[in-house]
Design an enzyme around this catalytic site. Structure first.
Site, PDB file in Angstrom:
ATOM      1  N   PHE A  32      37.881  38.548  29.344  1.00 11.05           N
ATOM      2  CA  PHE A  32      37.983  39.858  29.988  1.00 11.05           C
ATOM      3  C   PHE A  32      39.194  39.849  30.919  1.00 11.05           C
ATOM      4  O   PHE A  32      39.104  40.055  32.120  1.00 11.05           O
ATOM      5  CB  PHE A  32      36.692  40.220  30.729  1.00 11.05           C
ATOM      6  CG  PHE A  32      36.483  41.712  30.734  1.00 11.05           C
ATOM      7  CD1 PHE A  32      36.210  42.379  29.544  1.00 11.05           C
ATOM      8  CD2 PHE A  32      36.604  42.457  31.889  1.00 11.05           C
ATOM      9  CE1 PHE A  32      36.058  43.763  29.521  1.00 11.05           C
ATOM     10  CE2 PHE A  32      36.451  43.840  31.877  1.00 11.05           C
ATOM     11  CZ  PHE A  32      36.173  44.494  30.693  1.00 11.05           C
ATOM     12  N   LEU A  33      40.338  39.597  30.299  1.00  9.98           N
ATOM     13  CA  LEU A  33      41.558  39.271  31.032  1.00  9.98           C
ATOM     14  C   LEU A  33      42.167  40.469  31.761  1.00  9.98           C
ATOM     15  O   LEU A  33      42.025  41.602  31.326  1.00  9.98           O
ATOM     16  CB  LEU A  33      42.584  38.692  30.051  1.00  9.98           C
ATOM     17  CG  LEU A  33      42.060  37.507  29.225  1.00  9.98           C
ATOM     18  CD1 LEU A  33      43.104  37.067  28.208  1.00  9.98           C
ATOM     19  CD2 LEU A  33      41.675  36.343  30.133  1.00  9.98           C
ATOM     20  N   GLY A  36      46.023  39.330  36.634  1.00  8.38           N
ATOM     21  CA  GLY A  36      46.006  38.029  37.310  1.00  8.38           C
ATOM     22  C   GLY A  36      46.079  36.891  36.294  1.00  8.38           C
ATOM     23  O   GLY A  36      46.817  35.912  36.483  1.00  8.38           O
ATOM     24  N   HIS A  37      45.335  37.019  35.192  1.00  4.89           N
ATOM     25  CA  HIS A  37      45.385  35.989  34.152  1.00  4.89           C
ATOM     26  C   HIS A  37      46.768  35.940  33.501  1.00  4.89           C
ATOM     27  O   HIS A  37      47.284  34.869  33.171  1.00  4.89           O
ATOM     28  CB  HIS A  37      44.354  36.282  33.048  1.00  4.89           C
ATOM     29  CG  HIS A  37      42.931  36.243  33.517  1.00  4.89           C
ATOM     30  ND1 HIS A  37      42.167  37.373  33.656  1.00  4.89           N
ATOM     31  CD2 HIS A  37      42.138  35.206  33.864  1.00  4.89           C
ATOM     32  CE1 HIS A  37      40.960  37.040  34.072  1.00  4.89           C
ATOM     33  NE2 HIS A  37      40.914  35.736  34.223  1.00  4.89           N
ATOM     34  N   GLU A 148      45.255  31.244  43.149  1.00  6.08           N
ATOM     35  CA  GLU A 148      44.944  30.978  44.569  1.00  6.08           C
ATOM     36  C   GLU A 148      43.864  31.918  45.087  1.00  6.08           C
ATOM     37  O   GLU A 148      43.280  31.676  46.127  1.00  6.08           O
ATOM     38  CB  GLU A 148      46.216  31.153  45.417  1.00  6.08           C
ATOM     39  CG  GLU A 148      47.138  29.976  45.281  1.00  6.08           C
ATOM     40  CD  GLU A 148      48.391  30.107  46.129  1.00  6.08           C
ATOM     41  OE1 GLU A 148      48.630  31.189  46.693  1.00  6.08           O
ATOM     42  OE2 GLU A 148      49.140  29.116  46.195  1.00  6.08           O
ATOM     43  N   GLN A 153      37.791  27.152  44.599  1.00  2.00           N
ATOM     44  CA  GLN A 153      37.818  26.574  43.249  1.00  2.00           C
ATOM     45  C   GLN A 153      39.093  25.759  43.028  1.00  2.00           C
ATOM     46  O   GLN A 153      39.048  24.631  42.509  1.00  2.00           O
ATOM     47  CB  GLN A 153      37.709  27.695  42.212  1.00  2.00           C
ATOM     48  CG  GLN A 153      37.993  27.247  40.789  1.00  2.00           C
ATOM     49  CD  GLN A 153      37.697  28.320  39.766  1.00  2.00           C
ATOM     50  OE1 GLN A 153      36.544  28.583  39.454  1.00  2.00           O
ATOM     51  NE2 GLN A 153      38.722  28.951  39.215  1.00  2.00           N
ATOM     52  N   VAL A 176      48.257  38.047  42.389  1.00  2.00           N
ATOM     53  CA  VAL A 176      49.076  39.217  42.059  1.00  2.00           C
ATOM     54  C   VAL A 176      48.537  40.406  42.846  1.00  2.00           C
ATOM     55  O   VAL A 176      47.317  40.576  42.951  1.00  2.00           O
ATOM     56  CB  VAL A 176      48.991  39.568  40.551  1.00  2.00           C
ATOM     57  CG1 VAL A 176      50.072  40.562  40.177  1.00  2.00           C
ATOM     58  CG2 VAL A 176      49.104  38.325  39.705  1.00  2.00           C
ATOM     59  N   SER A 186      39.523  42.775  38.574  1.00  2.00           N
ATOM     60  CA  SER A 186      38.923  43.701  37.606  1.00  2.00           C
ATOM     61  C   SER A 186      37.954  44.648  38.307  1.00  2.00           C
ATOM     62  O   SER A 186      37.579  45.672  37.781  1.00  2.00           O
ATOM     63  CB  SER A 186      38.250  42.927  36.470  1.00  2.00           C
ATOM     64  OG  SER A 186      37.658  41.772  36.965  1.00  2.00           O
ATOM     65  N   ARG A 187      37.551  44.298  39.539  1.00  2.00           N
ATOM     66  CA  ARG A 187      36.629  45.165  40.290  1.00  2.00           C
ATOM     67  C   ARG A 187      37.302  46.396  40.876  1.00  2.00           C
ATOM     68  O   ARG A 187      36.623  47.342  41.253  1.00  2.00           O
ATOM     69  CB  ARG A 187      36.018  44.388  41.459  1.00  2.00           C
ATOM     70  CG  ARG A 187      35.175  43.240  41.000  1.00  2.00           C
ATOM     71  CD  ARG A 187      34.746  42.411  42.159  1.00  2.00           C
ATOM     72  NE  ARG A 187      33.904  41.333  41.677  1.00  2.00           N
ATOM     73  CZ  ARG A 187      33.042  40.683  42.410  1.00  2.00           C
ATOM     74  NH1 ARG A 187      32.898  41.004  43.677  1.00  2.00           N
ATOM     75  NH2 ARG A 187      32.324  39.719  41.910  1.00  2.00           N
TER      76      ARG A 187
END
Ligand code: PAF
Length: 281
Positions: A32-33, A36-37, A148, A153, A176, A186-187
């Protein structure tokens, strides 16, 4: 662009790169890119000759099976986006191959996984390090890219690689942002007009904290300033504000005296947003 579903097939593809003396940069994802990905993919192209992306919704990092079932998926769209970015190969395994029947081995950073965000999501980071270690074993990349934005993580994966002496360079990639400073997520699409404006309070309060850094404020002073700024925005509620040593994530007593990570989570209307900044005095 190749798509591999089995461990044997991705190993074969990566081995062929190695034979040609090419380096491999890996981008871990749960699909679900979003932009940012894509930034991780672009950075991967900068550091490695070949770019491998994995898409795997990892069951062990979800606390509740409902969250796992509700996790959004759109493989066709993901593959089209990755192809457009010039990715060499995408690995989309089935869970039974990653977690063979009777799996009992885990990988855990015993301290760093059980603080901060790990306190509200017990077992989450253990799930992350376990799956990341498995994929590192399968693909054996030279570089692996992590955002980042998920700061804890990133630091945990760096610690795991250091502790287990894995010959992999973990590359942290800057968040980004939209033009006005809102971290991409994505939110964000779930923010109405007014909430979208209010959401700027995250980056603004981090800007303010950064501007205070040269005066060597204490953690309490920083937290109070951030809380006071966020409270001035009626649509926003500060849910968390962790300020810790940037690398070890250890608590800081007294004034900040080295690289310091600030991680905030703010409820804006119906959406919980996170952002992060590393500041130095
Ligand atoms: O950041 C993520 O999307 C996941 O935690 C990761 C690193 C792909 C492991 O499942």
């Amino acid at each position: 662009m190749q798509v591999c579903q089995s461990v044997a097939s991705i190993r074969k593809v990566v081995a062929s790169y190695r034979l040609q003396g090419e380096s491999v940069a890996l981008v871990p994802t749960m699909g679900f890119l979003h932009e940012g990905h894509m930034e991780l993919v672009r950075k991967a192209h900068e550091v490695g000759d070949r770019v491998v992306v994995w898409i795997f919704v990892n069951p062990t990092q979800f606390e509740k099976s409902d969250d796992l079932a509700a996790y959004p998926r759109d493989l066709d769209r993901d593959l089209a986006m990755l192809k457009a970015e010039g990715v060499d190969v995408v690995f989309t395994p089935e869970a039974y191959e990653i977690y063979p029947e009777g799996s009992e081995t885990i990988v855990e950073t015993t301290h760093m996984a059980n603080m901060l965000h790990g306190l509200v999501r017990p077992g989450h980071f253990r799930g992350v390090t376990t799956v990341v270690a498995k994929f590192f074993n399968i693909i054996q990349p030279d570089f692996a890219m992590f955002g980042e934005k998920d700061y804890q993580q990133l630091q945990i994966v760096k610690r795991m690689v250091r502790d287990l002496i894995m010959p992999i360079e973990i590359v942290g990639v800057q968040t980004v942002r939209e033009r006005d400073g809102l971290a991409m997520s994505s939110r964000n699409v779930r923010l109405g007009n007014e909430d979208r404006k209010a959401a700027l309070i995250l980056s603004q309060s981090l800007d303010h904290a950064e501007a205070m850094a040269p005066t060597r404020p204490t953690v309490t002073e920083l937290q109070n300033q951030i809380a006071s700024l966020v409270s001035k925005e009626p649509r926003a509620k500060l849910e968390g504000c962790d300020i810790v040593a940037a690398e070890s994530l250890a608590k800081i007593d007294g004034p900040i005296d080295g690289p310091t990570a600030i991680m905030i989570s703010v409820q804006v209307g119906p959406v919980l947003l996170i952002d992060q900044r590393v500041i130095s005095p």
